[in-house]
Design a protein around this motif. Structure first.
Motif, short mmCIF file in Angstrom:
data_model
loop_
_atom_site.label_atom_id
_atom_site.label_comp_id
_atom_site.label_asym_id
_atom_site.label_seq_id
_atom_site.Cartn_x
_atom_site.Cartn_y
_atom_site.Cartn_z
N LEU A 19 10.19 43.13 -9.56
CA LEU A 19 10.65 41.98 -8.77
C LEU A 19 12.17 42.00 -8.65
O LEU A 19 12.72 41.77 -7.56
CB LEU A 19 10.18 40.68 -9.41
N TYR A 20 12.86 42.29 -9.73
CA TYR A 20 14.32 42.35 -9.68
C TYR A 20 14.80 43.41 -8.68
O TYR A 20 15.77 43.20 -7.94
CB TYR A 20 14.88 42.67 -11.06
N ARG A 21 14.13 44.56 -8.68
CA ARG A 21 14.52 45.62 -7.74
C ARG A 21 14.33 45.16 -6.30
O ARG A 21 15.20 45.40 -5.43
CB ARG A 21 13.71 46.89 -8.01
N ASP A 22 13.21 44.48 -6.03
CA ASP A 22 12.97 43.99 -4.65
C ASP A 22 14.00 42.97 -4.25
O ASP A 22 14.53 42.98 -3.13
CB ASP A 22 11.57 43.39 -4.56
N LEU A 23 14.30 42.04 -5.17
CA LEU A 23 15.29 41.00 -4.85
C LEU A 23 16.68 41.61 -4.63
O LEU A 23 17.40 41.20 -3.72
CB LEU A 23 15.36 39.97 -5.99
#
Length: 375
Positions: free
Chosen positions: A366-370
């Protein structure tokens, strides 16, 4: 092949409801609101559902038109419907209804053996059924009932959380592991006595405010927990064992915590062999008020990303499926539907936790996508 979202899964008054969810896009998951039959991507206002629920008026968040509700799918497609929560801790309350207390004692005394349960059930209901159904948890009357049951050799750790001052609150599932509408839910492949638990799930934001409610399936392994309460983690937290959705209904002028207190839940299970089970759960029969359960969850803990709280269930299936006296247990291929008029319908198909799709999208993903979207 992707499965199209079924519009009948929306609340009966969905046109006037404020509904929030999450949708998988090519660039990652985004929080959404439903407005006039359209799905609105509000990720520019709130990057996650946790952020959305922290807004003063989450139902008024700005966003861009994404698609029609009829374009939502599960299992692929451009607009994939997900569980409506993301960074929230997933907590659950157990034994919040009298009948569930009795059934938990049965599990404990039968040592997880469904074949022994019927005789124990009859004895327990005869001895304590009426008393435990009417006593207020933590009251002087409850303390007197406890003393009487100890003297009779009938006391149990499950009765302690049913009528004692402290509710059972446990962690049900890791962050980002919950499943949404239309997905396969899992029971452990080595479980022989298990069932769904249809529940209302309330959503609490970082400030400790209850902002809405949805439906949940707290899949339960009666054989594992019945053998030992210390197996609760193994009984409750397995791959694909927690479903939430289809959407969170946010509190507004038309829907409030009182509607949660009065909610009626219907459960149907359709088996691949033609078996059908129907059940019902009334929230007005709960032994502890939902806001008391929230307060107990928050009493010695903080949740900076908020939490989802399963409120427990009145449902405890005893209808025989195969052998007389062995009660109900799931089979692969069962379709489970949990319905409440003002929250919609949560539908999932049963498989094993081993055969369910593996959980691969965690916090780092999720952090990578954000980060990619913000860059």
């Amino acid at each position: 092949m992707p499965t199209a979202f079924d519009l009948s899964a929306l609340p009966t008054d969905h046109e006037s409801a404020t509904l929030a969810g999450r949708v998988q896009l090519a660039e990652g998951p985004v929080p959404v609101l439903l407005r006039g039959g359209r799905v609105i991507d509000v990720s520019a206002s709130a990057a996650t559902s946790a952020d959305l629920f922290d807004l003063p008026e989450p139902g008024r968040a700005d966003g861009r038109d994404l698609c029609a509700v009829t374009e939502l799918t599960v299992g692929g497609g451009a607009f994939g419907l997900l569980s409506p929560i993301d960074l929230q801790c997933v907590k659950a309350c157990g034994v919040t209804f009298a009948i569930s207390a009795i059934e938990r004692v049965i599990e404990e005394r039968a040592r997880g053996d469904a074949g022994k349960a019927a005789a124990i059930r009859s004895e327990l209901e005869q001895r304590i059924g009426s008393g435990i159904r009417t006593v207020v948890p933590g009251s002087e009357e409850a303390a007197r009932l406890k003393e009487a049951l100890i003297d009779a050799g009938m006391w149990s750790q499950y009765l302690e959380v049913a009528i004692g001052p402290d509710a059972e609150v446990f962690t049900k599932a890791p962050v980002l592991s919950t499943l949404g509408w239309g997905t396969d839910i899992g029971v452990r492949s080595d479980s022989t006595w298990n069932n769904p638990e249809p529940e209302v799930v309330i959503i609490v934001n970082a400030a400790g405010t209850v902002v809405g409610a949805t439906l949940g399936n707290d899949v339960n392994l009666r054989d594992f927990e019945g053998r030992s309460a210390l197996l609760l983690g193994k009984a409750k937290d397995n791959n694909a064992s927690c479903a939430i959705g289809p959407f969170v209904r946010l509190f507004d002028a038309r829907f409030s915590i009182d509607d949660v207190r009065d909610a009626e839940l219907d459960l149907t299970i359709d088996g691949p062999e033609g078996y059908r089970l129907e059940g019902h759960s009334s929230m007005n029969q709960i032994s502890r008020d939902p806001l008391d359960l929230v307060a107990q969850t928050l009493s010695e803990h903080q949740y900076p990303d908020g939490f989802a709280l399963f409120l427990g269930t009145l449902f405890a299936p005893v209808q025989d499926r195969d052998e007389a006296g062995r009660g109900f247990t799931h089979k692969v291929g069962d379709t489970v539907r949990i319905h409440s008029c003002r929250l919609g319908t949560l539908t999932n198909r049963v498989t094993t936790s081993r055969d369910a799709a593996p959980w691969t999208f965690g916090i780092r993903a999720l952090y990578r996508d954000l980060a990619a979207r913000s860059g």
